[in-house]
Enzyme design. Sequence first.
Site, PDB file in Angstrom:
ATOM      1  N   GLU A 100       0.824  -1.199   0.000  1.00 14.46           N
ATOM      2  CA  GLU A 100       0.000   0.000   0.000  1.00 14.46           C
ATOM      3  C   GLU A 100       0.863   1.255   0.000  1.00 14.46           C
ATOM      4  OE1 GLU A 100      -4.114  -1.261   2.190  1.00 14.46           O
ATOM      5  OE2 GLU A 100      -2.397  -1.042   3.520  1.00 14.46           O
ATOM      6  N   CYS A 124       3.494   8.523   1.105  1.00 19.80           N
ATOM      7  CA  CYS A 124       4.107   7.547   2.005  1.00 19.80           C
ATOM      8  C   CYS A 124       4.180   6.227   1.242  1.00 19.80           C
ATOM      9  CB  CYS A 124       3.235   7.413   3.254  1.00 19.80           C
ATOM     10  SG  CYS A 124       3.766   6.118   4.400  1.00 19.80           S
ATOM     11  N   CYS A 131       6.766  -7.043   6.513  1.00 16.39           N
ATOM     12  CA  CYS A 131       7.897  -6.526   7.285  1.00 16.39           C
ATOM     13  C   CYS A 131       8.372  -7.609   8.236  1.00 16.39           C
ATOM     14  CB  CYS A 131       7.484  -5.284   8.083  1.00 16.39           C
ATOM     15  SG  CYS A 131       8.853  -4.492   8.975  1.00 16.39           S
ATOM     16  N   CYS A 135       7.283  -5.664  15.189  1.00 15.56           N
ATOM     17  CA  CYS A 135       6.861  -4.793  16.304  1.00 15.56           C
ATOM     18  C   CYS A 135       5.397  -5.106  16.611  1.00 15.56           C
ATOM     19  CB  CYS A 135       7.020  -3.322  15.923  1.00 15.56           C
ATOM     20  SG  CYS A 135       8.712  -2.876  15.435  1.00 15.56           S
ATOM     21  N   CYS A 138       2.265  -2.845  15.513  1.00 20.98           N
ATOM     22  CA  CYS A 138       2.162  -2.433  14.105  1.00 20.98           C
ATOM     23  C   CYS A 138       1.503  -3.532  13.279  1.00 20.98           C
ATOM     24  CB  CYS A 138       3.556  -2.131  13.556  1.00 20.98           C
ATOM     25  SG  CYS A 138       3.574  -1.724  11.798  1.00 20.98           S
ATOM     26  N   CYS A 366      -0.190   5.607  10.364  1.00 23.44           N
ATOM     27  CA  CYS A 366       1.024   4.897  10.793  1.00 23.44           C
ATOM     28  C   CYS A 366       0.691   3.569  11.452  1.00 23.44           C
ATOM     29  CB  CYS A 366       1.801   5.723  11.801  1.00 23.44           C
ATOM     30  SG  CYS A 366       2.177   7.378  11.272  1.00 23.44           S
TER      31      CYS A 366
HETATM   32  N1  SAH Z   1      10.024   0.044   9.582  1.00 21.13           N
HETATM   33  C1  SAH Z   1      10.229   1.488   9.559  1.00 21.13           C
HETATM   34  C2  SAH Z   1       9.251   2.197   8.656  1.00 21.13           C
HETATM   35  C3  SAH Z   1       7.821   2.154   9.131  1.00 21.13           C
HETATM   36  S1  SAH Z   1       7.320   3.769   9.462  1.00 21.13           S
HETATM   37  C4  SAH Z   1      10.197   2.009  10.974  1.00 21.13           C
HETATM   38  O1  SAH Z   1       9.969   1.233  11.880  1.00 21.13           O
HETATM   39  O2  SAH Z   1      10.461   3.189  11.183  1.00 21.13           O
HETATM   40  C5  SAH Z   1       5.859   3.526  10.346  1.00 21.13           C
HETATM   41  C6  SAH Z   1       5.905   4.277  11.665  1.00 21.13           C
HETATM   42  O3  SAH Z   1       4.668   4.059  12.360  1.00 21.13           O
HETATM   43  C7  SAH Z   1       6.999   3.758  12.568  1.00 21.13           C
HETATM   44  O4  SAH Z   1       7.503   4.804  13.359  1.00 21.13           O
HETATM   45  C8  SAH Z   1       6.219   2.780  13.434  1.00 21.13           C
HETATM   46  O5  SAH Z   1       6.889   2.471  14.621  1.00 21.13           O
HETATM   47  C9  SAH Z   1       4.952   3.544  13.644  1.00 21.13           C
HETATM   48  N2  SAH Z   1       3.819   2.708  14.044  1.00 21.13           N
HETATM   49  C10 SAH Z   1       3.673   1.379  13.900  1.00 21.13           C
HETATM   50  N3  SAH Z   1       2.501   0.963  14.389  1.00 21.13           N
HETATM   51  C11 SAH Z   1       1.882   2.070  14.860  1.00 21.13           C
HETATM   52  C12 SAH Z   1       0.621   2.300  15.459  1.00 21.13           C
HETATM   53  N4  SAH Z   1      -0.225   1.287  15.693  1.00 21.13           N
HETATM   54  N5  SAH Z   1       0.303   3.555  15.804  1.00 21.13           N
HETATM   55  C13 SAH Z   1       1.152   4.577  15.563  1.00 21.13           C
HETATM   56  N6  SAH Z   1       2.349   4.424  14.994  1.00 21.13           N
HETATM   57  C14 SAH Z   1       2.715   3.181  14.638  1.00 21.13           C
END
Ligand code: SAH
Length: 376
Positions: A100, A124, A131, A135, A138, A366
């Site tokens: 996406e 974006c 991935c 985490c 996410c 995000c």
């Molecule tokens: N893998 C990279 C790029 C992803 S960016 C990274 O980790 O930075 C996506 C961003 O959204 C990252 O900062 C991630 O930690 C954050 N993110 C993931 N799940 C989220 C959620 N449920 N709510 C808010 N931010 C989230």
Amino acid sequence: MDAPRRGRPPKHWIDLDAAERAELIAELGLPKFRAGQLDRQVLVRLSEDPEEWTDIPKDDRAVLAERCAPKLTWLVRDQVADGGTTVKSLWRLHDGSLVESVLMRYGVPGIRASGRGRDRSTVCVSSQAGCGMACPFCATGQGGLQRNLSAAEIVAQVIDSARRLRDSEVPGGPGRVNNVVLMGMGEPLANYAAVLKAVRTITSPAPAGLGISARGVTISTVGLVPGIRKLASEGLPVTLAVSLHAPDDELRDELCPINTRWPISEVIAAAKQYFLSTGRRVSIEYALIHNVNDQSWRAEELASVLRGPNGYGWVHVNLIPLNPTPGSKWTASQPEVTDEFIRRLELRGVPVTVRDTRGREIDGACGQLAASEAPN
Ligand code: SAH
């Protein structure tokens, strides 16, 4: 950590550097100047339809389309929000993988949901299908890694947004892409070579690139220290964002499992080095999670961890209200708790902003990108 190689997309013009492009043209027995013509069609006119390449003879168009510029991304569907100024697109890749991208236009007169300020657009983009960083808060991390995207598959997402804006397909009249953030699906620094190639194409001046300012590009990482160090040496003034989410290793081990390999002290040291090498202020991402990482003492701890020899001139904290994801036990912090967290950081002199939640109702914010075809 390496992605499986299955499903490698066909090679595309954008995957090649200038010398390789010239070589391929020679190999195909075409005149040298076809390279420049193809650059202009693909990267300036943003055309993936050979029928439109009318400055090139028909026979050559067919060869170029097949061997140099095969179609790589097929639009499955768009979902829109904010009066049409947020568009999440689902793409199918040649092997069936799904990714996406999200286009966000800001400051469109007459559309309040687009926010204030000058008219500008951010796209974006995803760097991997899925991935591997796992985490737990996410959505992308829950499905695991399918594969790396090629440079051309990454750039295709930007080209699509640039074309839509140019053609006024987004409210606000003709526009352009000002910012590209590698914050979609995937860990950009786990797909380093393709991401770098993509960023170079995005930031190279026309006709060999899209001509978007490197200062408008952000690469976000969970904290792959060797990748951060390498990026610092590229001489590319892109913004680095680091997803920290906790100031202490005990909690970060849980929120970002890769922390057990590169702990906070190493990630912060690499991020500071990035600032020293590039002069670009590093962005620290911190999703505020109710009763998990939002305590006042953690705000104080975060300020301590981020303090450099000259204070906080090297850094900026971007707080992200936690966006809901399926099956997650976590929720966003209370407004008063968020305010207190901000106040603590500000009192210590840490520059801090709160990220908007654009696209939340279409699961486009995000951490919500999961790329399934299921209707929602
Ligand atoms: N893998 C990279 C790029 C992803 S960016 C990274 O980790 O930075 C996506 C961003 O959204 C990252 O900062 C991630 O930690 C954050 N993110 C993931 N799940 C989220 C959620 N449920 N709510 C808010 N931010 C989230």
